[in-house]
Design a protein around this motif. Structure first.
Motif, short mmCIF file in Angstrom:
data_model
loop_
_atom_site.label_atom_id
_atom_site.label_comp_id
_atom_site.label_asym_id
_atom_site.label_seq_id
_atom_site.Cartn_x
_atom_site.Cartn_y
_atom_site.Cartn_z
N SER A 1 0.83 -1.21 0.00
CA SER A 1 0.00 0.00 0.00
C SER A 1 0.86 1.26 0.00
O SER A 1 0.46 2.28 -0.58
CB SER A 1 -0.93 -0.01 1.21
N VAL A 2 2.04 1.19 0.64
CA VAL A 2 2.95 2.34 0.60
C VAL A 2 3.42 2.58 -0.83
O VAL A 2 3.42 3.72 -1.32
CB VAL A 2 4.15 2.10 1.54
N VAL A 3 3.81 1.50 -1.51
CA VAL A 3 4.22 1.62 -2.92
C VAL A 3 3.06 2.15 -3.76
O VAL A 3 3.23 3.01 -4.63
CB VAL A 3 4.70 0.26 -3.45
N GLN A 4 1.88 1.67 -3.47
CA GLN A 4 0.70 2.07 -4.22
C GLN A 4 0.42 3.56 -4.07
O GLN A 4 0.13 4.25 -5.05
CB GLN A 4 -0.49 1.26 -3.72
N ILE A 5 0.51 4.08 -2.86
CA ILE A 5 0.26 5.50 -2.61
C ILE A 5 1.30 6.35 -3.31
O ILE A 5 0.99 7.38 -3.93
CB ILE A 5 0.22 5.77 -1.10
N VAL A 6 2.57 5.95 -3.22
CA VAL A 6 3.64 6.73 -3.84
C VAL A 6 3.48 6.77 -5.36
O VAL A 6 3.58 7.83 -5.98
CB VAL A 6 5.02 6.14 -3.45
N VAL A 7 3.21 5.61 -5.96
CA VAL A 7 3.06 5.56 -7.42
C VAL A 7 1.83 6.34 -7.86
O VAL A 7 1.87 7.08 -8.85
CB VAL A 7 2.98 4.09 -7.89
#
Length: 321
Positions: A110-116
């Motif tokens: 989810s962290v990767v998802q938010i950043v992307v």
């Protein structure tokens, strides 16, 4: 002239003062039925949503809490009250909570998802060629049914499937079983969740960014600010409430992941989440009372995490103008 002006202003104020009691008197003399209709009108519009909310949300939650204090098997018409035995059993069996470690993969995803999502929303909020096309491409996965996504990626990650074929075309030959080990399986499933829910966060960020007045960007460009400075001092403060919302949704979604791992692995090879375990308790082992207690605990955990997050990062009013 000054005396005339002051006299005119004083006269207008006096007329307003005299008109105010008259308006209140007219309102008081309005028919009682008319006042009653005006008071009931908002509730008439709220009646249907409230009925649906109570019927499909609060009533099932109340039943779930009631079932958590029973030994109901989900089938028998009879059930007996057992008090807090289900909760005692739940907290005295550590293996029931070990599945929360799997949520760590989805939390990292989810962290990767938010950043992307934030990156693409920022880039596509400016004048970029084919930006409408890219917006559709990014949001399209969110429109697909979760069961269909599970089956598509099940064939994508299987031995000799789509992923192995693509790697073979690139000259990389791998005999890895992508869903055969706990680490690779959880990483693969978390990657699928990133692909699916990226569009939702992207749309939320894009809407928040586009609501920022364009004059701020023009003023920043006149002052010599580059894109990074515009993001840091204009976009980031302006989308703080939406960013807080996406963090809450991501954390709750990580703790309650179900669709993708259930369809693709069924919880095998160390991919079982807390929700999958709860479903198995209810429908495979016929322990609906214990499963209801587990669902209540999960609900309380999500509410507690949300409360802590709101306390740490409160929604401050943002005024950029």
């Amino acid at each position: 002239m000054a005396d005339t002006t002051e006299t005119g202003v004083t006269g207008k104020a006096a007329r307003r003062v005299e008109a105010a009691p008259a308006a209140r008197t007219a309102q008081a003399r309005a028919p009682r039925g008319s006042r009653l209709r005006r008071g009931l009108t908002p509730w008439l519009f709220l009646a249907a949503p409230l009925v649906l909310l109570i019927t499909f949300t609060y009533a099932p939650v109340a039943n779930m809490v009631a079932y958590s204090f029973t030994d109901w098997d989900g089938v028998s018409p009879e059930l007996s009250y057992t008090g807090g035995e289900n909760y005692v059993e739940l907290f005295t069996r550590p293996e029931l909570f070990e599945v929360f470690f799997v949520s760590g993969y989805y939390l990292a995803a989810s962290v990767v998802q938010i950043v992307v999502a934030l990156y693409f929303a920022t880039v596509l909020s400016f004048n970029v060629r084919f930006r409408n096309f890219f917006k559709g491409v990014l949001f399209f996965p969110y429109l697909i049914n979760g069961v269909a996504i599970g089956f598509v990626f099940l064939y994508f990650f299987q031995d000799g499937g789509t992923l192995d074929s693509i790697l073979g075309l690139l000259g990389v030959h791998s005999d890895r079983a992508w869903l055969g080990t706990p680490v690779s399986a959880n990483v693969s499933l978390a990657g699928v969740s990133v692909w699916r829910y990226l569009g939702l966060n992207f749309v939320l960020f894009l809407g928040a960014i586009q609501s920022i007045p364009g004059e701020l960007y023009e003023a920043a460009e006149l002052d010599g600010a580059n894109r990074w400075h515009q993001f840091r001092y204009i976009i980031a403060p302006g989308i703080r409430p939406v960013l807080s919302l996406t963090v809450i949704l991501s954390v709750s979604g990580s703790l309650s992941a179900f669709e993708v791992p259930f369809i693709m692995t069924g919880g095998a090879t160390g991919t079982e989440t807390f929700v999958i375990q709860t479903v198995k308790l209810a429908f495979q082992f016929n322990k609906t009372g214990l499963a209801s207690a587990a669902a209540v605990v999960l609900l309380l955990i999500i509410l507690a995490v949300t409360w802590v997050q709101r306390r740490l990062v409160p929604d401050d009013k943002v005024d950029l103008v």
